[in-house]
Design a protein around this motif. Structure first.
Motif, PDB file in Angstrom:
ATOM      1  N   SER A   1       3.780  -7.014  10.714  1.00 26.38           N
ATOM      2  CA  SER A   1       4.487  -6.147   9.769  1.00 26.38           C
ATOM      3  C   SER A   1       5.646  -6.884   9.095  1.00 26.38           C
ATOM      4  CB  SER A   1       4.995  -4.893  10.483  1.00 26.38           C
ATOM      5  OG  SER A   1       3.898  -4.130  10.975  1.00 26.38           O
ATOM      6  N   LEU A   2       6.295  -7.797   9.821  1.00 26.99           N
ATOM      7  CA  LEU A   2       7.315  -8.638   9.192  1.00 26.99           C
ATOM      8  C   LEU A   2       6.681  -9.490   8.093  1.00 26.99           C
ATOM      9  CD1 LEU A   2       9.329  -9.861  12.312  1.00 26.99           C
ATOM     10  CD2 LEU A   2      10.138  -8.293  10.557  1.00 26.99           C
ATOM     11  N   PHE A   3       5.494 -10.026   8.376  1.00 27.53           N
ATOM     12  CA  PHE A   3       4.768 -10.803   7.375  1.00 27.53           C
ATOM     13  C   PHE A   3       4.424  -9.925   6.172  1.00 27.53           C
ATOM     14  CE2 PHE A   3       0.604 -11.858   5.572  1.00 27.53           C
ATOM     15  CZ  PHE A   3       0.850 -13.148   5.099  1.00 27.53           C
ATOM     16  N   ALA A   4       3.964  -8.706   6.432  1.00 24.17           N
ATOM     17  CA  ALA A   4       3.563  -7.804   5.354  1.00 24.17           C
ATOM     18  C   ALA A   4       4.735  -7.474   4.433  1.00 24.17           C
ATOM     19  CB  ALA A   4       2.963  -6.522   5.933  1.00 24.17           C
ATOM     20  N   MET A   5       5.904  -7.230   5.007  1.00 20.30           N
ATOM     21  CA  MET A   5       7.066  -6.944   4.178  1.00 20.30           C
ATOM     22  C   MET A   5       7.439  -8.156   3.346  1.00 20.30           C
ATOM     23  SD  MET A   5       9.139  -4.509   3.326  1.00 20.30           S
ATOM     24  CE  MET A   5       9.461  -5.056   1.647  1.00 20.30           C
ATOM     25  N   SER A   6       7.284  -9.343   3.917  1.00 21.90           N
ATOM     26  CA  SER A   6       7.560 -10.565   3.165  1.00 21.90           C
ATOM     27  C   SER A   6       6.588 -10.711   1.992  1.00 21.90           C
ATOM     28  CB  SER A   6       7.472 -11.786   4.084  1.00 21.90           C
ATOM     29  OG  SER A   6       8.507 -11.764   5.044  1.00 21.90           O
TER      30      SER A   6
ATOM     31  N   LEU B   1       1.139 -16.122  -0.683  1.00 21.99           N
ATOM     32  CA  LEU B   1       0.848 -16.140   0.750  1.00 21.99           C
ATOM     33  C   LEU B   1       1.627 -17.234   1.470  1.00 21.99           C
ATOM     34  CD1 LEU B   1      -2.971 -15.437   0.511  1.00 21.99           C
ATOM     35  CD2 LEU B   1      -1.189 -13.857   1.276  1.00 21.99           C
ATOM     36  N   GLU B   2       1.849 -18.343   0.799  1.00 16.82           N
ATOM     37  CA  GLU B   2       2.642 -19.421   1.409  1.00 16.82           C
ATOM     38  C   GLU B   2       4.092 -18.996   1.599  1.00 16.82           C
ATOM     39  OE1 GLU B   2       1.924 -22.675  -1.252  1.00 16.82           O
ATOM     40  OE2 GLU B   2       0.262 -23.454  -0.037  1.00 16.82           O
ATOM     41  N   ILE B   3       4.640 -18.295   0.608  1.00 16.83           N
ATOM     42  CA  ILE B   3       6.017 -17.806   0.733  1.00 16.83           C
ATOM     43  C   ILE B   3       6.107 -16.765   1.845  1.00 16.83           C
ATOM     44  CG2 ILE B   3       7.867 -16.534  -0.425  1.00 16.83           C
ATOM     45  CD1 ILE B   3       6.856 -17.780  -3.068  1.00 16.83           C
ATOM     46  N   ALA B   4       5.172 -15.825   1.845  1.00 19.74           N
ATOM     47  CA  ALA B   4       5.182 -14.774   2.872  1.00 19.74           C
ATOM     48  C   ALA B   4       5.037 -15.357   4.267  1.00 19.74           C
ATOM     49  CB  ALA B   4       4.059 -13.776   2.601  1.00 19.74           C
ATOM     50  N   ASN B   5       4.337 -16.470   4.375  1.00 27.89           N
ATOM     51  CA  ASN B   5       4.113 -17.088   5.676  1.00 27.89           C
ATOM     52  C   ASN B   5       5.384 -17.679   6.271  1.00 27.89           C
ATOM     53  OD1 ASN B   5       2.073 -17.622   7.671  1.00 27.89           O
ATOM     54  ND2 ASN B   5       2.279 -19.791   7.186  1.00 27.89           N
TER      55      ASN B   5
END
Length: 207
Positions: free
Chosen positions: A136-141, A31-35
């Protein structure tokens, strides 16, 4: 894992190992990376509910048309797009931008005006689109980072949004664009070849 390799290897899998759980530190790292995902004005209008508890996953499965992977995955992330992310986050973002040298203090009012003009009032369609596209950008990450960490994912929009909001205490002004099952491939399952992808010339126009 190399980012190109992670993107090439990412698949939407249907069969998760129900006996394996994701270590808490790995989930936090994911979650930290996706953030680090990009967002308009860096306003980050997303929230996440990480459903790990077995009983809560059963509840979520009922909200998702009884899809087994919701219950079998190690965790299911409810991605929440927050139209109020503008008001919640703008002051912290602007303060950070000033401290880091991205903008001067005297640009604060013009920046706030630009944000308001671009994204409109909280209940507008404009604002909802802003929240969903950035979430959605976060979700793809999330999905790319998960593959890099050796995890599998499946983004889902087959669910009753109203039921999810009711069961998980999500306010009506928020939007749930997707949920993402995250975990490990079930032992013995062999993935079929990647499904059809259009050729570049079918969807790209060069000018």
């Amino acid at each position: 894992m190399d980012v190109i390799q992670a993107l090439k290897e990412r698949r939407s899998i249907n069969f998760f190992d129900p006996e394996r759980s994701i270590p808490d530190n790995t989930l936090k790292e994911l979650l930290e990376i996706a953030n680090l995902a990009p967002s308009s004005f860096n306003l980050q209008p997303w929230k996440v509910i990480a459903v790990k508890d077995r009983e809560r996953k059963k509840v979520l499965r009922r909200c998702a048309f009884d899809q087994p992977k919701v219950e079998e995955a190690s965790v299911v992330l409810i991605i929440v797009a927050d139209p109020m992310g503008v008001e919640e986050n703008r002051d912290a973002v602007i303060k950070s931008n000033i401290e880091l040298g991205y903008m001067k203090p005297e640009a604060t009012e013009s920046t706030l005006g630009m944000i308001q003009t671009l994204y409109g009032p909280p209940n507008s369609l404009q604002r909802k689109i802003f929240a969903v596209k950035n979430a959605s950008l976060f979700a793809m990450s999330v999905m790319a980072a998960a593959r890099g960490l050796g995890l599998e994912t499946h983004p889902m929009d087959g669910f009753d949004e109203g039921a999810i909001k009711k069961e998980f205490g999500i306010p009506n002004d928020k939007i749930v664009p997707m949920i993402i099952a995250v975990g490990y491939l079930k032992p013995g399952v062999k993935l079929l070849p990647r499904a059809y992808r259009r050729k570049i010339e079918d969807f790209v126009r060069f000018e």
